[in-house]
Write a protein that holds these residues in place. Structure first.
Motif, PDB file in Angstrom:
ATOM      1  N   ILE A 144       0.988  -1.046   0.008  1.00  0.00           N
ATOM      2  CA  ILE A 144      -0.079   0.112  -0.104  1.00  0.00           C
ATOM      3  C   ILE A 144       0.904   1.089   0.268  1.00  0.00           C
ATOM      4  CG2 ILE A 144      -1.685   1.097   1.362  1.00  0.00           C
ATOM      5  CD1 ILE A 144      -2.561  -1.549   2.698  1.00  0.00           C
ATOM      6  N   HIS A 145       0.844   1.978  -0.935  1.00  0.00           N
ATOM      7  CA  HIS A 145       1.840   3.137  -1.192  1.00  0.00           C
ATOM      8  C   HIS A 145       1.402   4.256  -0.356  1.00  0.00           C
ATOM      9  CE1 HIS A 145       4.265   0.925  -4.195  1.00  0.00           C
ATOM     10  NE2 HIS A 145       3.022   0.483  -4.498  1.00  0.00           N
ATOM     11  N   LEU A 146       2.129   4.974   0.499  1.00  0.00           N
ATOM     12  CA  LEU A 146       2.046   6.232   1.206  1.00  0.00           C
ATOM     13  C   LEU A 146       3.028   7.193   0.777  1.00  0.00           C
ATOM     14  CD1 LEU A 146       1.443   4.825   4.830  1.00  0.00           C
ATOM     15  CD2 LEU A 146      -0.372   4.980   3.151  1.00  0.00           C
ATOM     16  N   THR A 147       2.582   8.367   0.999  1.00  0.00           N
ATOM     17  CA  THR A 147       3.297   9.426   0.777  1.00  0.00           C
ATOM     18  C   THR A 147       4.185   9.631   1.967  1.00  0.00           C
ATOM     19  OG1 THR A 147       2.033  11.127   1.663  1.00  0.00           O
ATOM     20  CG2 THR A 147       1.271  10.730  -0.609  1.00  0.00           C
ATOM     21  N   PRO A 148       5.322  10.246   1.813  1.00  0.00           N
ATOM     22  CA  PRO A 148       6.130  10.495   3.129  1.00  0.00           C
ATOM     23  C   PRO A 148       5.211  11.156   4.341  1.00  0.00           C
ATOM     24  CG  PRO A 148       7.362  11.031   1.344  1.00  0.00           C
ATOM     25  CD  PRO A 148       6.012  10.680   0.899  1.00  0.00           C
ATOM     26  N   THR A 149       4.607  11.921   4.216  1.00  0.00           N
ATOM     27  CA  THR A 149       3.710  12.449   4.984  1.00  0.00           C
ATOM     28  C   THR A 149       2.910  11.721   5.852  1.00  0.00           C
ATOM     29  OG1 THR A 149       4.286  14.680   4.211  1.00  0.00           O
ATOM     30  CG2 THR A 149       2.141  14.559   5.839  1.00  0.00           C
ATOM     31  N   GLU A 150       2.118  10.906   5.010  1.00  0.00           N
ATOM     32  CA  GLU A 150       1.332   9.907   5.465  1.00  0.00           C
ATOM     33  C   GLU A 150       1.799   8.910   6.275  1.00  0.00           C
ATOM     34  OE1 GLU A 150      -1.763   9.961   1.279  1.00  0.00           O
ATOM     35  OE2 GLU A 150      -0.545   8.302   1.638  1.00  0.00           O
ATOM     36  N   TRP A 151       3.188   8.321   5.759  1.00  0.00           N
ATOM     37  CA  TRP A 151       3.750   7.428   6.491  1.00  0.00           C
ATOM     38  C   TRP A 151       4.084   8.000   7.797  1.00  0.00           C
ATOM     39  CZ3 TRP A 151       5.000   2.681   6.869  1.00  0.00           C
ATOM     40  CH2 TRP A 151       5.847   2.013   7.683  1.00  0.00           C
ATOM     41  N   GLY A 152       4.554   9.280   7.774  1.00  0.00           N
ATOM     42  CA  GLY A 152       5.212   9.887   9.138  1.00  0.00           C
ATOM     43  C   GLY A 152       3.916   9.877  10.151  1.00  0.00           C
ATOM     44  N   VAL A 153       2.772  10.266   9.472  1.00  0.00           N
ATOM     45  CA  VAL A 153       1.425  10.308  10.511  1.00  0.00           C
ATOM     46  C   VAL A 153       1.242   8.577  10.988  1.00  0.00           C
ATOM     47  CG1 VAL A 153      -1.006  10.582  10.792  1.00  0.00           C
ATOM     48  CG2 VAL A 153       0.386  12.278   9.598  1.00  0.00           C
ATOM     49  N   ASP A 213       1.136  17.113  19.504  1.00  0.00           N
ATOM     50  CA  ASP A 213       2.419  16.350  19.581  1.00  0.00           C
ATOM     51  C   ASP A 213       2.708  15.681  17.918  1.00  0.00           C
ATOM     52  OD1 ASP A 213       3.149  16.902  21.720  1.00  0.00           O
ATOM     53  OD2 ASP A 213       2.503  14.757  22.643  1.00  0.00           O
ATOM     54  N   LEU A 214       1.552  15.439  17.313  1.00  0.00           N
ATOM     55  CA  LEU A 214       1.467  14.524  16.054  1.00  0.00           C
ATOM     56  C   LEU A 214       2.021  15.655  15.014  1.00  0.00           C
ATOM     57  CD1 LEU A 214       0.689  11.928  14.744  1.00  0.00           C
ATOM     58  CD2 LEU A 214      -1.591  12.689  14.885  1.00  0.00           C
ATOM     59  N   LEU A 215       1.613  16.961  14.762  1.00  0.00           N
ATOM     60  CA  LEU A 215       1.823  17.809  14.270  1.00  0.00           C
ATOM     61  C   LEU A 215       3.360  18.366  14.132  1.00  0.00           C
ATOM     62  CD1 LEU A 215      -1.359  20.154  14.375  1.00  0.00           C
ATOM     63  CD2 LEU A 215      -0.147  19.039  12.194  1.00  0.00           C
ATOM     64  N   SER A 216       3.834  18.269  15.432  1.00  0.00           N
ATOM     65  CA  SER A 216       5.202  18.891  15.687  1.00  0.00           C
ATOM     66  C   SER A 216       6.092  17.815  15.179  1.00  0.00           C
ATOM     67  CB  SER A 216       5.549  19.467  17.075  1.00  0.00           C
ATOM     68  OG  SER A 216       5.942  18.351  17.911  1.00  0.00           O
ATOM     69  N   GLU A 217       5.834  16.502  15.577  1.00  0.00           N
ATOM     70  CA  GLU A 217       6.628  15.275  15.055  1.00  0.00           C
ATOM     71  C   GLU A 217       6.709  15.234  13.658  1.00  0.00           C
ATOM     72  OE1 GLU A 217       8.713  11.652  16.047  1.00  0.00           O
ATOM     73  OE2 GLU A 217       7.782  13.025  17.489  1.00  0.00           O
ATOM     74  N   VAL A 218       5.372  15.001  12.964  1.00  0.00           N
ATOM     75  CA  VAL A 218       5.347  14.896  11.483  1.00  0.00           C
ATOM     76  C   VAL A 218       5.890  16.330  10.564  1.00  0.00           C
ATOM     77  CG1 VAL A 218       4.094  14.204   9.513  1.00  0.00           C
ATOM     78  CG2 VAL A 218       3.949  13.007  11.719  1.00  0.00           C
ATOM     79  N   TRP A 219       5.519  17.309  11.021  1.00  0.00           N
ATOM     80  CA  TRP A 219       5.566  18.603  10.162  1.00  0.00           C
ATOM     81  C   TRP A 219       6.828  19.332  10.750  1.00  0.00           C
ATOM     82  CZ3 TRP A 219       1.007  16.230  10.040  1.00  0.00           C
ATOM     83  CH2 TRP A 219       0.284  16.203   8.821  1.00  0.00           C
ATOM     84  N   GLY A 220       6.977  19.248  12.066  1.00  0.00           N
ATOM     85  CA  GLY A 220       8.054  20.073  12.595  1.00  0.00           C
ATOM     86  C   GLY A 220       7.448  21.048  13.680  1.00  0.00           C
ATOM     87  N   PRO A 221       8.516  21.776  14.590  1.00  0.00           N
ATOM     88  CA  PRO A 221       7.921  22.730  15.667  1.00  0.00           C
ATOM     89  C   PRO A 221       7.323  23.643  14.689  1.00  0.00           C
ATOM     90  CG  PRO A 221      10.267  22.211  16.011  1.00  0.00           C
ATOM     91  CD  PRO A 221       9.841  21.381  14.395  1.00  0.00           C
ATOM     92  N   GLY A 222       6.225  24.413  15.276  1.00  0.00           N
ATOM     93  CA  GLY A 222       5.672  25.709  14.702  1.00  0.00           C
ATOM     94  C   GLY A 222       4.245  25.244  14.006  1.00  0.00           C
ATOM     95  N   TYR A 223       4.136  24.073  13.917  1.00  0.00           N
ATOM     96  CA  TYR A 223       2.746  23.514  13.273  1.00  0.00           C
ATOM     97  C   TYR A 223       1.777  23.004  14.059  1.00  0.00           C
ATOM     98  CZ  TYR A 223       5.314  23.731   8.718  1.00  0.00           C
ATOM     99  OH  TYR A 223       5.772  24.235   7.749  1.00  0.00           O
ATOM    100  N   GLU A 224       2.097  23.106  15.483  1.00  0.00           N
ATOM    101  CA  GLU A 224       1.231  22.374  16.532  1.00  0.00           C
ATOM    102  C   GLU A 224      -0.337  22.897  16.258  1.00  0.00           C
ATOM    103  OE1 GLU A 224       4.152  23.798  17.089  1.00  0.00           O
ATOM    104  OE2 GLU A 224       5.429  22.604  18.051  1.00  0.00           O
ATOM    105  N   VAL A 280      -6.885  16.114   7.105  1.00  0.00           N
ATOM    106  CA  VAL A 280      -6.546  15.721   5.551  1.00  0.00           C
ATOM    107  C   VAL A 280      -5.823  14.347   5.501  1.00  0.00           C
ATOM    108  CG1 VAL A 280      -5.498  16.451   3.393  1.00  0.00           C
ATOM    109  CG2 VAL A 280      -6.708  18.126   4.841  1.00  0.00           C
ATOM    110  N   TYR A 281      -4.830  14.467   6.099  1.00  0.00           N
ATOM    111  CA  TYR A 281      -3.637  13.476   5.922  1.00  0.00           C
ATOM    112  C   TYR A 281      -4.400  12.018   6.724  1.00  0.00           C
ATOM    113  CZ  TYR A 281      -0.496  15.701   3.641  1.00  0.00           C
ATOM    114  OH  TYR A 281       0.395  16.491   2.697  1.00  0.00           O
ATOM    115  N   VAL A 282      -5.141  12.065   7.810  1.00  0.00           N
ATOM    116  CA  VAL A 282      -5.608  10.904   8.624  1.00  0.00           C
ATOM    117  C   VAL A 282      -6.916  10.649   7.703  1.00  0.00           C
ATOM    118  CG1 VAL A 282      -7.307  10.121  10.473  1.00  0.00           C
ATOM    119  CG2 VAL A 282      -5.132  11.539  10.906  1.00  0.00           C
TER     120      VAL A 282
END
Ligand code: CA
Length: 233
Positions: A150-159, A175-186, A194-196
């Protein structure tokens, strides 16, 4: 404990960063040129590279490209170049993250932690099997019941990976946002919706009744590997 190669020709900044990183428990090798960086990267076991783009000998972009020929090591770029195109070039060359000088040390530390975690070096190599699909954290693969990928994009995989690593515990949206997208995205909870949603279309047998990617409204998400039929609240 992680080993970081710090590449920065500004001696004062290099010393300050090396000191800070060591104080936070990192083992640091620091060099001032691109050639030294490539030599260190080729023979030392590293967990990440923090790389200044403006170096006296090689362009930092060249350093990224050469490292990428043989390694998937996380690279966090430091640069005084503010143009969006410089950032895009660095990311295209294979950098994992980009910070514009001047930056806060805490932000660098957070981004470095996230980059090392995303690379999953020496960490969680588990294979998690559910009734409908199997996630291999070490190989970063997802397969369905017939073992088809099942192919996931890197962001989907990150989530997905972040939720799976949490072992069934609730992960807050921040936590999920800062983990996957980085600090500042909380605050960007719309990204998660969208991604879920995309992930659910790929892995849930019935998208209208999620069994694996569970939402706790207003708080966050949880991964349930059992895929048990959700009880209605
Ligand atoms: Ca420089």
């Amino acid at each position: 404990m992680s080993t970081v190669l710090l590449v920065e020709d500004d001696e004062r900044l290099r010393r300050a960063l090396a000191l800070t990183l060591r104080a936070r428990g990192y083992t640091v090798t620091d060099v001032a040129t691109g050639r030294e960086a490539l030599a260190e990267a080729s023979h030392r076991k590293l967990d990440a590279i923090v790389l200044d783009l403006g170096l006296p000998d090689l362009d930092g972009l060249e350093v990224i490209r050469r490292v990428r020929e043989s390694s998937a090591l996380p690279i966090v770029v430091l640069s005084a170049r503010r143009d969006e195109s410089d950032k895009v070039q660095a990311l295209d060359a294979g950098a994992d993250d980009y910070m514009t000088k001047p930056f806060g040390v805490d932000e660098l530390l957070a981004r470095l932690r996230a980059a090392v975690r995303r690379s999953g070096r020496g960490e969680d190599q588990r294979v998690v099997a559910t009734p409908d699909f199997t996630i291999d954290l070490g190989r970063k693969t997802l397969t369905d019941r017939s073992l088809a990928p099942i192919h996931l994009t890197p962001t989907e995989w990150g989530v997905l990976e972040t939720l799976v690593r949490a072992n069934g515990l609730l992960v807050t949206s921040a936590d999920l946002l800062s983990e996957v997208w980085g600090p500042g995205y909380e605050e960007q909870t719309n990204y998660l919706r969208v991604y879920v949603g995309q992930l659910r279309r790929k892995i849930e047998p019935d998208v209208t009744r999620p069994r694996y990617l569970l939402t706790t409204p207003g708080i966050g998400y949880r991964f349930d590997a059992s895929g048990a039929t959700p009880t209605s609240a």
